[in-house]
Design an enzyme around this catalytic site. Sequence first.
Site, PDB file in Angstrom:
ATOM      1  N   SER A  69       1.077  -1.161  -0.454  1.00  0.00           N
ATOM      2  CA  SER A  69      -0.247  -0.265   0.137  1.00  0.00           C
ATOM      3  C   SER A  69       0.454   1.461  -0.204  1.00  0.00           C
ATOM      4  CB  SER A  69      -0.664  -0.088   1.517  1.00  0.00           C
ATOM      5  OG  SER A  69      -0.353  -0.303   2.406  1.00  0.00           O
TER       6      SER A  69
ATOM      7  N   ASP B 133       8.694   4.687 -11.179  1.00  0.00           N
ATOM      8  CA  ASP B 133       8.020   5.769 -12.355  1.00  0.00           C
ATOM      9  C   ASP B 133       8.668   7.311 -13.114  1.00  0.00           C
ATOM     10  OD1 ASP B 133       6.189   3.833 -12.645  1.00  0.00           O
ATOM     11  OD2 ASP B 133       4.274   5.194 -12.815  1.00  0.00           O
TER      12      ASP B 133
ATOM     13  N   LYS C  14      -1.343  -4.097  -3.052  1.00  0.00           N
ATOM     14  CA  LYS C  14      -2.530  -3.385  -2.524  1.00  0.00           C
ATOM     15  C   LYS C  14      -2.573  -2.132  -3.435  1.00  0.00           C
ATOM     16  CE  LYS C  14      -5.118  -2.397   1.279  1.00  0.00           C
ATOM     17  NZ  LYS C  14      -5.052  -1.300   1.540  1.00  0.00           N
TER      18      LYS C  14
END
Length: 426
Positions: free
Chosen positions: A312, A323, A337
Site C-alpha cells: 500500500s 515511474d 494492494k
Amino acid sequence: MFKQKLIVRIELAVIAAILTGSSFSASKALGKTQPSPQKLVDEVWQILDKNYVDVSFNHQDWKAIRQQYLSRSYSSNKQAYGAIQEMVAKLGDRYTEFYDPQEFKALNSDLSGNLTGVGLELGENEKTKALTVIAPIQGTPAFKAGILPGDLIVQINGEITQGMKIEDAVKRIVGPVGTKVVLTIQRASQSQTFTLTRANIAIYPVTYNTQTTAVGKIGYIRLPQFTETSPAEMHRAIEALEKQQVQGYVLDLRSDPGGLLDASLQIASMWLKQGAIVSLVNRDRVKDNYNASGHPLTNKPLVILVDKGSASASEILSGALQDDNRATLVGTRTFGKGLVQSVEPLEDGSGLKLTIAKYYTPKGRDINHVGIAPDITVALTEAQQKALVENQTLGTLADPQYAKAVDNLSQLIQSGANHASLQGGK
C-alpha cells in the site's frame, strides 16, 4: 475531495502493532447521546451508501438490504453490532470492517502508539483465504523467534484458523504483556510451533546509518511503516545524512505494510523534485491527483529495497519514484494492494473502516493484486531470511539484497561523478 472527506488510510489488516497514526478520537463520539440501535445500523448503511468504492455493493440491492436490517427489532446496541457485521460482510471486502466500541478503542490505542502483542502483520491469502504473515516487525517477539514473511498461521493456542477472520485472529493473539501465545506455523511442507511472550511493541518509524564504500559514504534509511510521525522522522534522517555528506541513499521499505496516505505523500516530496505521486479514483471515476510539493531535500542517487511485505503506502512511494526514474528498485515483487481505506468514528464509540478508492501510479499502473516488479530482482532463500533475523544483519553487506543495492548505488554515484567531470571539462 478525498482529502477533506474522511481520514484516509491505506494499510493491510494487521496484528497489534501496525494500524498507524491518525488524529481521530473516539472520545468525542462517546460524549454524545447514545443513538438507538436502529439509528446506528442506518448510520453505517448511510456511510457505506455515500462512500463505498463499489457502486454495485457486491452486485446486491443495497436499498433492499437497508430495509431488511431496519425492519428488525433490536433490544440493544450489541444486537445492532451483530447486524452491522452481517451487513458489512455482504460486501465481500476484507478491508471493510466494523469495530464495536471496545475494538475501536483498541484500534484508537494502536493509532496513538500504545501497542502490545507479538509484532506480526497479518494478511489473508487472496485465493486460499489462509491467515498469512505479511511480515514480523523488527525487534519484536515474532521477529526474534524467526517467524518469516509468507508463513501461514494454521493454529492459535491449538485452535485451527481455517475460516477464521483476521480480526478474530487478532483477538486471540493479543493479550496482557508477559502472557504467552502458541502459534503453529506452516512453512512450505513443514509445520513449526512457536511459543511467544506478548510484549509492548516499540515502533521506531525511521532508523538510519552510514556505510563507507569505495565511492564514498552512503546513507541507509529504514522505514518500517507510514505513521503520523514518519515524515518528521524521515526529514530528520535525510538532513542528518546530508550533513554527513553522503553520496547516495538506500531506502529500505521491505516488510513495510503501509499506513497513512498523507505520510507517503510527504515522504515522496522529500525525494521528488516535481510531478505526480499517485492518483486516487473513487467509485464515480473521479480522479484526485497528488503531486510533489517541489521542495525535495536531496537529489542524490537513490535505491529502494522492496519485497512481498512492502504494501500500500510503500507501493505508492516506490511506484512514484520508479515511474519518475528517481530511484532503482531492488528486491522482489511487492504485495499488490491498490485500495484506499477511510476510518469513520460512529456516535456510540464504535467505528467503521471502509474502502473508498483505488489508486494508480503516476504512469497509470493499477498494482492491485499485481504488485510492483523491482528493476533488479534479488530473492532471498528461506535460509538467508532466517540468518538475517538470527544474526541481526539486515541492512548490512551480509544482507544480499542490501549488498546488491549498494553495488547499484555505487554505480549510479560513479556514473554521476563521471558525468559531472565531463560537464566541467566543457
